[in-house]
Motif scaffolding. Structure first.
Motif, PDB file in Angstrom:
ATOM      1  N   ASP A 272       0.828  -1.316  -0.038  1.00 48.09           N
ATOM      2  CA  ASP A 272      -0.105   0.025  -0.057  1.00 48.09           C
ATOM      3  C   ASP A 272       0.924   1.335  -0.001  1.00 48.09           C
ATOM      4  OD1 ASP A 272      -2.441   1.490  -0.230  1.00 48.09           O
ATOM      5  OD2 ASP A 272      -2.676   1.792   1.957  1.00 48.09           O
ATOM      6  N   ILE A 273       1.871   1.325  -1.010  1.00 45.49           N
ATOM      7  CA  ILE A 273       2.430   2.679  -1.216  1.00 45.49           C
ATOM      8  C   ILE A 273       1.397   3.921  -1.442  1.00 45.49           C
ATOM      9  CG2 ILE A 273       4.513   1.362  -2.084  1.00 45.49           C
ATOM     10  CD1 ILE A 273       3.727   2.188  -4.922  1.00 45.49           C
ATOM     11  N   PRO A 274       2.028   4.985  -1.312  1.00 46.35           N
ATOM     12  CA  PRO A 274       0.943   6.173  -1.349  1.00 46.35           C
ATOM     13  C   PRO A 274       0.350   6.100  -2.760  1.00 46.35           C
ATOM     14  CG  PRO A 274       2.967   6.685  -0.261  1.00 46.35           C
ATOM     15  CD  PRO A 274       3.080   5.440  -0.674  1.00 46.35           C
ATOM     16  N   VAL A 275       1.161   5.876  -3.850  1.00 48.46           N
ATOM     17  CA  VAL A 275       0.678   6.073  -5.153  1.00 48.46           C
ATOM     18  C   VAL A 275      -0.484   5.022  -5.561  1.00 48.46           C
ATOM     19  CG1 VAL A 275       2.324   4.738  -6.571  1.00 48.46           C
ATOM     20  CG2 VAL A 275       1.191   6.863  -7.550  1.00 48.46           C
ATOM     21  N   ALA A 276      -0.501   3.969  -4.685  1.00 46.99           N
ATOM     22  CA  ALA A 276      -1.342   2.878  -5.269  1.00 46.99           C
ATOM     23  C   ALA A 276      -2.713   3.235  -5.312  1.00 46.99           C
ATOM     24  CB  ALA A 276      -1.373   1.765  -4.154  1.00 46.99           C
ATOM     25  N   ALA A 277      -3.382   4.436  -4.631  1.00 51.48           N
ATOM     26  CA  ALA A 277      -4.709   4.699  -4.625  1.00 51.48           C
ATOM     27  C   ALA A 277      -4.874   5.556  -5.606  1.00 51.48           C
ATOM     28  CB  ALA A 277      -4.954   5.402  -3.399  1.00 51.48           C
ATOM     29  N   PHE A 278      -3.930   6.026  -6.461  1.00 55.02           N
ATOM     30  CA  PHE A 278      -4.194   7.080  -7.556  1.00 55.02           C
ATOM     31  C   PHE A 278      -3.670   6.467  -9.187  1.00 55.02           C
ATOM     32  CE2 PHE A 278      -3.268   9.159  -3.657  1.00 55.02           C
ATOM     33  CZ  PHE A 278      -4.303  10.277  -3.486  1.00 55.02           C
ATOM     34  N   VAL A 279      -3.159   5.148  -9.281  1.00 56.26           N
ATOM     35  CA  VAL A 279      -3.241   4.540 -10.499  1.00 56.26           C
ATOM     36  C   VAL A 279      -4.526   4.236 -11.289  1.00 56.26           C
ATOM     37  CG1 VAL A 279      -0.754   3.847 -10.007  1.00 56.26           C
ATOM     38  CG2 VAL A 279      -2.614   2.315  -9.400  1.00 56.26           C
ATOM     39  N   THR A 280      -4.392   3.831 -12.438  1.00 55.92           N
ATOM     40  CA  THR A 280      -5.467   3.386 -12.728  1.00 55.92           C
ATOM     41  C   THR A 280      -5.626   2.150 -13.427  1.00 55.92           C
ATOM     42  OG1 THR A 280      -5.893   5.935 -13.756  1.00 55.92           O
ATOM     43  CG2 THR A 280      -7.199   4.061 -14.921  1.00 55.92           C
ATOM     44  N   PRO A 281      -6.453   1.242 -12.957  1.00 57.98           N
ATOM     45  CA  PRO A 281      -7.435   1.675 -11.793  1.00 57.98           C
ATOM     46  C   PRO A 281      -6.796   1.600 -10.570  1.00 57.98           C
ATOM     47  CG  PRO A 281      -7.482  -1.028 -12.233  1.00 57.98           C
ATOM     48  CD  PRO A 281      -6.574  -0.201 -13.517  1.00 57.98           C
ATOM     49  N   PRO A 282      -7.267   2.136  -9.464  1.00 61.57           N
ATOM     50  CA  PRO A 282      -6.619   2.161  -8.206  1.00 61.57           C
ATOM     51  C   PRO A 282      -6.416   0.685  -7.589  1.00 61.57           C
ATOM     52  CG  PRO A 282      -8.405   3.665  -8.271  1.00 61.57           C
ATOM     53  CD  PRO A 282      -8.387   2.845  -9.692  1.00 61.57           C
ATOM     54  N   LEU A 283      -5.263   0.378  -6.972  1.00 59.56           N
ATOM     55  CA  LEU A 283      -4.750  -0.792  -6.901  1.00 59.56           C
ATOM     56  C   LEU A 283      -5.232  -1.304  -5.456  1.00 59.56           C
ATOM     57  CD1 LEU A 283      -2.621  -3.355  -7.578  1.00 59.56           C
ATOM     58  CD2 LEU A 283      -1.008  -2.129  -6.342  1.00 59.56           C
ATOM     59  N   THR A 284      -5.695  -2.790  -5.427  1.00 58.67           N
ATOM     60  CA  THR A 284      -5.942  -3.381  -4.395  1.00 58.67           C
ATOM     61  C   THR A 284      -4.729  -4.316  -3.746  1.00 58.67           C
ATOM     62  OG1 THR A 284      -8.301  -4.117  -5.079  1.00 58.67           O
ATOM     63  CG2 THR A 284      -7.383  -5.352  -3.509  1.00 58.67           C
ATOM     64  N   THR A 285      -4.672  -4.152  -2.394  1.00 54.27           N
ATOM     65  CA  THR A 285      -3.178  -4.290  -2.190  1.00 54.27           C
ATOM     66  C   THR A 285      -3.490  -4.690  -0.486  1.00 54.27           C
ATOM     67  OG1 THR A 285      -0.969  -3.603  -1.695  1.00 54.27           O
ATOM     68  CG2 THR A 285      -2.800  -2.067  -1.567  1.00 54.27           C
ATOM     69  N   VAL A 286      -2.486  -5.321   0.111  1.00 54.51           N
ATOM     70  CA  VAL A 286      -2.236  -5.312   1.568  1.00 54.51           C
ATOM     71  C   VAL A 286      -1.332  -4.470   2.138  1.00 54.51           C
ATOM     72  CG1 VAL A 286      -3.251  -7.902   1.725  1.00 54.51           C
ATOM     73  CG2 VAL A 286      -0.561  -7.204   1.103  1.00 54.51           C
ATOM     74  N   ARG A 287      -1.932  -3.724   3.304  1.00 49.67           N
ATOM     75  CA  ARG A 287      -0.942  -2.739   3.598  1.00 49.67           C
ATOM     76  C   ARG A 287      -0.040  -3.416   4.815  1.00 49.67           C
ATOM     77  NH1 ARG A 287      -4.911   1.140   5.785  1.00 49.67           N
ATOM     78  NH2 ARG A 287      -5.109   1.923   3.598  1.00 49.67           N
ATOM     79  N   GLN A 288       1.202  -3.163   4.620  1.00 49.78           N
ATOM     80  CA  GLN A 288       2.150  -3.514   5.674  1.00 49.78           C
ATOM     81  C   GLN A 288       2.308  -2.670   7.022  1.00 49.78           C
ATOM     82  OE1 GLN A 288       5.539  -5.634   5.474  1.00 49.78           O
ATOM     83  NE2 GLN A 288       6.206  -4.776   3.335  1.00 49.78           N
ATOM     84  N   PRO A 289       2.153  -3.274   8.165  1.00 46.39           N
ATOM     85  CA  PRO A 289       1.840  -2.448   9.430  1.00 46.39           C
ATOM     86  C   PRO A 289       3.148  -2.156   9.970  1.00 46.39           C
ATOM     87  CG  PRO A 289       1.782  -4.765   9.788  1.00 46.39           C
ATOM     88  CD  PRO A 289       1.975  -4.701   8.359  1.00 46.39           C
ATOM     89  N   PHE A 290       3.938  -1.322   9.198  1.00 43.09           N
ATOM     90  CA  PHE A 290       5.676  -0.925   9.540  1.00 43.09           C
ATOM     91  C   PHE A 290       5.385  -0.607  11.134  1.00 43.09           C
ATOM     92  CE2 PHE A 290       5.292  -0.513   4.759  1.00 43.09           C
ATOM     93  CZ  PHE A 290       6.375  -1.560   4.542  1.00 43.09           C
TER      94      PHE A 290
END
Length: 364
Positions: A272-290
């Motif tokens: 879940d890098i910051p740009v993942a929500a803004f690509v086309t299409p927005p990317l489904t992902t798993v967020r790492q709990p750093f």
């Protein structure tokens, strides 16, 4: 002593407060701290180190890279350290440098650190990656790799990437895809191995065929190259990529080949890098709990430093959070998901799910 006089206590009580000793009431402790603040007193850490035999410092061995995962974990370590009262001393290693971890540990030991964090090690030939030399006599925390050591006080945290990978793969299988292809990271990285293992375990648990694995180098360019090959296979309907950068490159290659995401191929990333929500299409992902991994790891390490004769407290598994966006769709309908989607959490092993981010990352 001015602090003792202003607080109305003995110098011994002041010493106990500054050394975090017991047998001081909360009210008295606060009076001492307020008096010290009013007088502008700053604890002399050098003198405290001489008295206690500790430097109140923790060494960090980290990979010198701008990759999102290792960089974010280092930031998480720095944030967590602020709450411990320990200073950090960071030594970077270089990928492809056998013996780099051993040399970094030696450098930190020469500086007299009280404990060491090895963050996101790589299994370089001749290096041993997550292996901690047996002659290291301070507690060591290994983040993101299994521990291999005969030394004392060695603990591990942040080794649950397989759970995150399983959640990503299971999401695609739940959408009706017969199997899921995997775009893996470089296998000298323990993080890539964990994600590969989680993908395999999810397929095995569902009785699905295991396709051949494509391997990238974490970059979008390597994802693009692998995507061109995957796009040529009409049997590919779902892909789990080991990080978001490779997933973004993969989606570009699929689109150029006329394979629409998610109509023809569903894609899930990782981080879940910051740009993942803004690509086309927005990317489904798993967020790492750093931050959660860093806080948990530092909690265990400080316990090992300050209470060497006690057992470690129980470790908490990191939360598993699947962020649903528009790059995945049901396999049968192949229709694009309509309307906005919220991020959802999928806990594993009783871990508490983190709340979803707000803003654009919560929308398809």
């Amino acid at each position: 002593m001015d602090v003792a006089r202003l607080a109305g206590v003995s110098q011994k009580t002041v010493s106990r407060v500054f050394n975090d000793e017991a047998y001081v009431s909360a009210e008295v402790r606060q009076r001492v701290l307020d008096a010290a603040d009013e007088l502008g007193y700053r604890l002399n850490h050098a003198a405290r180190a001489l008295a206690s035999g500790r430097t109140r410092s923790i060494g960090v061995v980290t990979l010198g890279t701008a990759l999102y995962g290792p960089a974010s974990l280092l930031i998480g370590i720095e944030r967590a350290a602020r709450d411990t009262g320990y200073a950090l001393r960071v030594v970077n290693t270089l990928e492809g440098d056998p013996g780099g971890v051993r040399g970094a540990i030696d450098s930190l030991l020469e500086q007299g650190v009280d404990g060491i964090v090895i963050s996101e090690p790589i299994d370089e030939e001749g290096d041993g990656g997550g292996a901690v030399p047996a002659d290291v006599r301070v507690p060591v925390l290994v983040l993101g790799a299994p521990v291999a050591t005969t030394g004392p006080g060695t603990v591990a945290a942040g080794v649950g990437a397989d759970l995150l990978a399983r959640a990503a793969t299971e999401h695609l299988l739940d959408l009706g895809h017969q199997t899921v292809h995997h775009l893996a990271g470089p296998q000298r990285w323990y993080a890539a191995r964990d994600r590969l293992r989680g993908w395999r375990e999810a397929l095995e648990a569902r009785g699905c065929d295991e396709p051949s694995v494509a391997e990238g180098d974490w970059s979008a360019a390597s994802g693009y190259a692998a995507g061109r090959e995957l796009a040529a296979d009409p049997g590919v309907t779902a892909v789990f990529a080991a990080n978001d950068d490779m997933a973004i490159g993969l989606m570009r290659a699929l689109t150029e080949a006329g394979r629409t995401v998610p109509d023809d191929v569903s894609v899930v990333g990782f981080d879940d890098i910051p740009v993942a929500a803004f690509v086309t299409p927005p990317l489904t992902t798993v967020r790492q709990p750093f931050d959660a991994v860093a806080q948990e790891g530092l909690r265990l390490l400080v316990h090992a430093i300050e209470k060497p004769g006690e057992d470690l407290p129980p470790a908490n598994d990191p939360p598993v959070e699947l962020v649903l966006r528009a790059s995945t769709a049901p396999a049968l309908s192949r229709t694009k998901p309509g309307g906005a989607r919220r991020s959802v959490t999928r806990p594993r092993r009783g871990a508490k799910a983190a709340p979803p981010n707000g803003g654009p990352s919560d929308r398809s």
